[in-house]
Motif scaffolding. Structure first.
Motif, mmCIF file in Angstrom:
data_model
loop_
_atom_site.group_PDB
_atom_site.id
_atom_site.type_symbol
_atom_site.label_atom_id
_atom_site.label_comp_id
_atom_site.label_asym_id
_atom_site.label_seq_id
_atom_site.Cartn_x
_atom_site.Cartn_y
_atom_site.Cartn_z
ATOM 1 N N UNK A 251 34.055 50.783 41.574
ATOM 2 C CA UNK A 251 32.941 49.948 41.324
ATOM 3 C C UNK A 251 31.927 50.002 40.577
ATOM 4 N N UNK A 252 31.985 48.556 40.016
ATOM 5 C CA UNK A 252 30.734 47.728 39.412
ATOM 6 C C UNK A 252 32.292 48.092 37.652
ATOM 7 N N UNK A 253 32.581 47.790 37.955
ATOM 8 C CA UNK A 253 33.730 47.563 36.834
ATOM 9 C C UNK A 253 33.760 46.048 36.142
ATOM 10 N N UNK A 254 33.531 45.679 34.981
ATOM 11 C CA UNK A 254 33.690 44.852 34.616
ATOM 12 C C UNK A 254 34.586 44.025 33.983
ATOM 13 N N UNK A 255 35.643 42.562 34.543
ATOM 14 C CA UNK A 255 36.845 42.371 34.094
ATOM 15 C C UNK A 255 36.327 40.597 33.899
ATOM 16 N N UNK A 256 37.391 39.997 33.330
ATOM 17 C CA UNK A 256 36.807 38.423 33.356
ATOM 18 C C UNK A 256 38.140 37.493 34.119
ATOM 19 N N UNK A 257 37.674 36.197 34.078
ATOM 20 C CA UNK A 257 39.163 35.710 34.007
ATOM 21 C C UNK A 257 39.234 33.892 32.683
ATOM 22 N N UNK A 258 40.141 33.411 31.968
ATOM 23 C CA UNK A 258 40.057 32.756 31.381
ATOM 24 C C UNK A 258 40.975 30.886 32.152
ATOM 25 N N UNK A 259 40.085 30.263 32.046
ATOM 26 C CA UNK A 259 40.566 29.368 32.407
ATOM 27 C C UNK A 259 40.937 28.461 31.433
#
Length: 74
Positions: A48-56
């Motif tokens: 929980x509360x783990x940062x993540x990202x997506x690239x588009x």
């Protein structure tokens, strides 16, 4: 933005709202060209509360603008 632009957009997220993993997902729409379900616990992220990202890479819709729309669902 030029009509032939294909900018890279990186969106950062952190699930600090839900009570337990796997309980929050939402739809993300970028302009009218791209749609994706964002699941904070996909790709093996279980904390929980783990940062993540997506690239588009977002193709231009000839307007010169981008819009981002998100809608949560459970």
């Amino acid at each position: 933005m030029s009509k032939k632009a294909r900018p890279l957009v990186r969106l950062h997220f952190c699930n600090f709202i839900s009570d337990s993993p796997g309980t929050v997902k939402f739809d993300l729409n970028i302009s009218t060209n791209s749609s994706r379900v964002i699941d904070p616990n996909s790709d093996g992220v279980s904390e929980m509360a783990s940062p993540f990202f997506y690239d588009f890479v977002v193709p231009s819709d000839d307007s010169g603008y981008m819009s981002f729309i998100g809608k949560s669902f459970n």
